[in-house]
Design an enzyme around this catalytic site. Sequence first.
Site, PDB file in Angstrom:
ATOM      1  N   ASP B  34      45.691  34.331  40.224  1.00 33.00           N
ATOM      2  CA  ASP B  34      46.051  35.439  40.226  1.00 33.00           C
ATOM      3  C   ASP B  34      45.927  35.954  38.391  1.00 33.00           C
ATOM      4  OD1 ASP B  34      47.371  33.779  42.265  1.00 33.00           O
ATOM      5  OD2 ASP B  34      48.968  35.957  42.566  1.00 33.00           O
ATOM      6  N   HIS B  36      46.183  39.650  38.293  1.00 32.43           N
ATOM      7  CA  HIS B  36      47.084  41.300  38.136  1.00 32.43           C
ATOM      8  C   HIS B  36      46.854  41.996  36.533  1.00 32.43           C
ATOM      9  CE1 HIS B  36      49.822  40.625  41.479  1.00 32.43           C
ATOM     10  NE2 HIS B  36      49.926  39.599  41.028  1.00 32.43           N
ATOM     11  N   ASP B  70      45.223  39.006  43.884  1.00 32.11           N
ATOM     12  CA  ASP B  70      46.076  39.511  43.167  1.00 32.11           C
ATOM     13  C   ASP B  70      45.639  40.109  41.991  1.00 32.11           C
ATOM     14  OD1 ASP B  70      49.377  38.694  44.199  1.00 32.11           O
ATOM     15  OD2 ASP B  70      47.977  39.669  45.146  1.00 32.11           O
ATOM     16  N   ASN B 105      47.888  39.644  48.570  1.00 32.09           N
ATOM     17  CA  ASN B 105      49.113  39.766  49.055  1.00 32.09           C
ATOM     18  C   ASN B 105      48.960  41.562  48.719  1.00 32.09           C
ATOM     19  OD1 ASN B 105      50.253  38.709  46.789  1.00 32.09           O
ATOM     20  ND2 ASN B 105      52.350  39.346  47.832  1.00 32.09           N
ATOM     21  N   HIS B 106      48.875  42.193  46.733  1.00 35.49           N
ATOM     22  CA  HIS B 106      48.066  42.935  46.468  1.00 35.49           C
ATOM     23  C   HIS B 106      47.695  43.992  46.997  1.00 35.49           C
ATOM     24  CE1 HIS B 106      52.036  42.749  44.075  1.00 35.49           C
ATOM     25  NE2 HIS B 106      52.846  41.407  44.890  1.00 35.49           N
ATOM     26  N   HIS B 205      44.834  33.071  49.907  1.00 35.24           N
ATOM     27  CA  HIS B 205      45.847  33.602  48.839  1.00 35.24           C
ATOM     28  C   HIS B 205      47.382  33.282  48.956  1.00 35.24           C
ATOM     29  CE1 HIS B 205      47.144  35.692  45.732  1.00 35.24           C
ATOM     30  NE2 HIS B 205      48.840  36.677  46.624  1.00 35.24           N
ATOM     31  N   HIS B 267      49.149  19.770  59.491  1.00 31.44           N
ATOM     32  CA  HIS B 267      48.423  19.871  61.320  1.00 31.44           C
ATOM     33  C   HIS B 267      47.746  21.282  61.152  1.00 31.44           C
ATOM     34  CE1 HIS B 267      52.798  18.040  63.153  1.00 31.44           C
ATOM     35  NE2 HIS B 267      50.873  18.033  63.959  1.00 31.44           N
TER      36      HIS B 267
END
Lengths: 159, 362
Positions: B34, B36, B70, B105-106, B205, B267
């Site tokens: 990230d 930022h 991000d 997510n950002h 992410h 899995h």
Amino acid sequence: MGQAQSAVAAAAAINDQARTQPSSSFASMDSIIAVCNIIIFCLFTEAAAYGSDENLSLDAQAQKALDCPCVAELRNGACGTQFTEAFLCFLKSTAEEKGSDCVHPFVALQTCIKGNPDAFPKNIIEDKEVKKEEPIQEYKIYPPIWFKESRKPKPKPKL
Amino acid sequence: FSVSGLFLPQQQQIPQQPVQTHYPSPNRLVAIGDLHGDLEKSKQAFRLAGLIDGSDRWCGGSTTVVQIGDVLDRGGEELKILYFLEKLKREAVKSGGQLITLNGNHEIMNIEGDFRYVTKKALEEFDVWAYWYDIGNKMKSLCHGLEIPKNPFHGIPPSFHRVPEEFSHSIRARIAALRPDGPISRRFLANNLTVLVVGDSVFVHGGLLEKHVDYGLQRINDEVRDWINGSMGQRAPEYCRGRNAVVWLRKFSDEFAKNCDCSLLEHVLATIPGAKRMIMGHTIQEIGINGACDNRAIRIDVGMSKGCINGLPEVLEIDRNSGLRVLTSNPMYQNKNQYAQTKEGLGLLIPERGPKQVEVKA
């Protein structure tokens, strides 16, 4: 090399060039710099096409491109001189990344625009369109968390 | 568009690349966490991995680089980073390398209008963007024969509840730029992948659950791109929202490795042909890049931005010959290589509190 590619390639070269210039011009535009310059010029394909003629020298072709009615309005007005200089520089540029050697005229144009807010006024016709009622959408946003803090009321002083 | 001296062409002339979800294993693969909004730390990370030289030009040859998302929020140089990464992408391709950027997510939040983690400086950066974008449009509209550019502010309310008047212009500018089909979203964010597989490494992410793989990794990438380009409304697809989203999941990135659901990870990896590990950002690892679940989960977010913990830059390297390594700027790890120290033996990193025991091969 297509116009798009040549402008792409100018990216690195301009950046490299800019790093060796005195910091003032770019430092003052520490945030985003102009939309104009190479991008605009790339889109002025009409002008470039107008001027293109294998029988003419590069200089002559550039001059001819300037005569295209499509850029007439941009050549007038407060920053017309700077625009013309920058545009000419780009058209005549033979740098590997076309236009990458035009940092100075570009910056001069940007500086002029900053000093003359109405340098390139909106097209009158466009203005009329804009005045039509624009539908406002339902738009939900979450504002920055720190907005709340900046709005906290200051404590009242005790008498 | 000229940003800090970078000139890049308009998007209309460069059509968006078709989404490619799977890539073959390269000789050298580097993963960067990230960023930022911190341009300088971003550059340090690239320098650390030998990807850019002293003039910030790509010198990574045919390396494949993945940036885990991000870029936005917590810092004030978001646009500069976006332009910088775009520049590197193009330079890399010329040398036979590539730089692939993911959505964090950002990114999803900002496209949706969730500006909770936007900084004041970031608002200013977008203010300036809006100013010049408008001038550019005015110039274009004066050039006869050019298509009249559309107004990016179309349909945005003039003011918002909970937004002080002094900031309403900045907020409007950010919405205009980043909303689905906004100029910045179209130009940069629509080219991001959401899930990526390079050789035997899965990049995402936050993290993947079985249902995400079932849904289809290609489908996820295609749909998120379509959403960013404006064909699906303001809200992101369901698998991008909430704590089990591909960009929000923390099940495999908990700093305490023992809290990670390793059997679940097994899995999930089993359902992706050839996948040996999942590489994720999103959760700041105070001790630096480390592995969990027997190195099947590699966590690469070191919080390097000044808006996070100002962590020392580190990158993950997967080399055909030398395997998995962490390249760190942490001077604690002495190595012959002056530029980047190397933490060998990723598997020996034990993410606990307290001093870590790391065997560094000379």
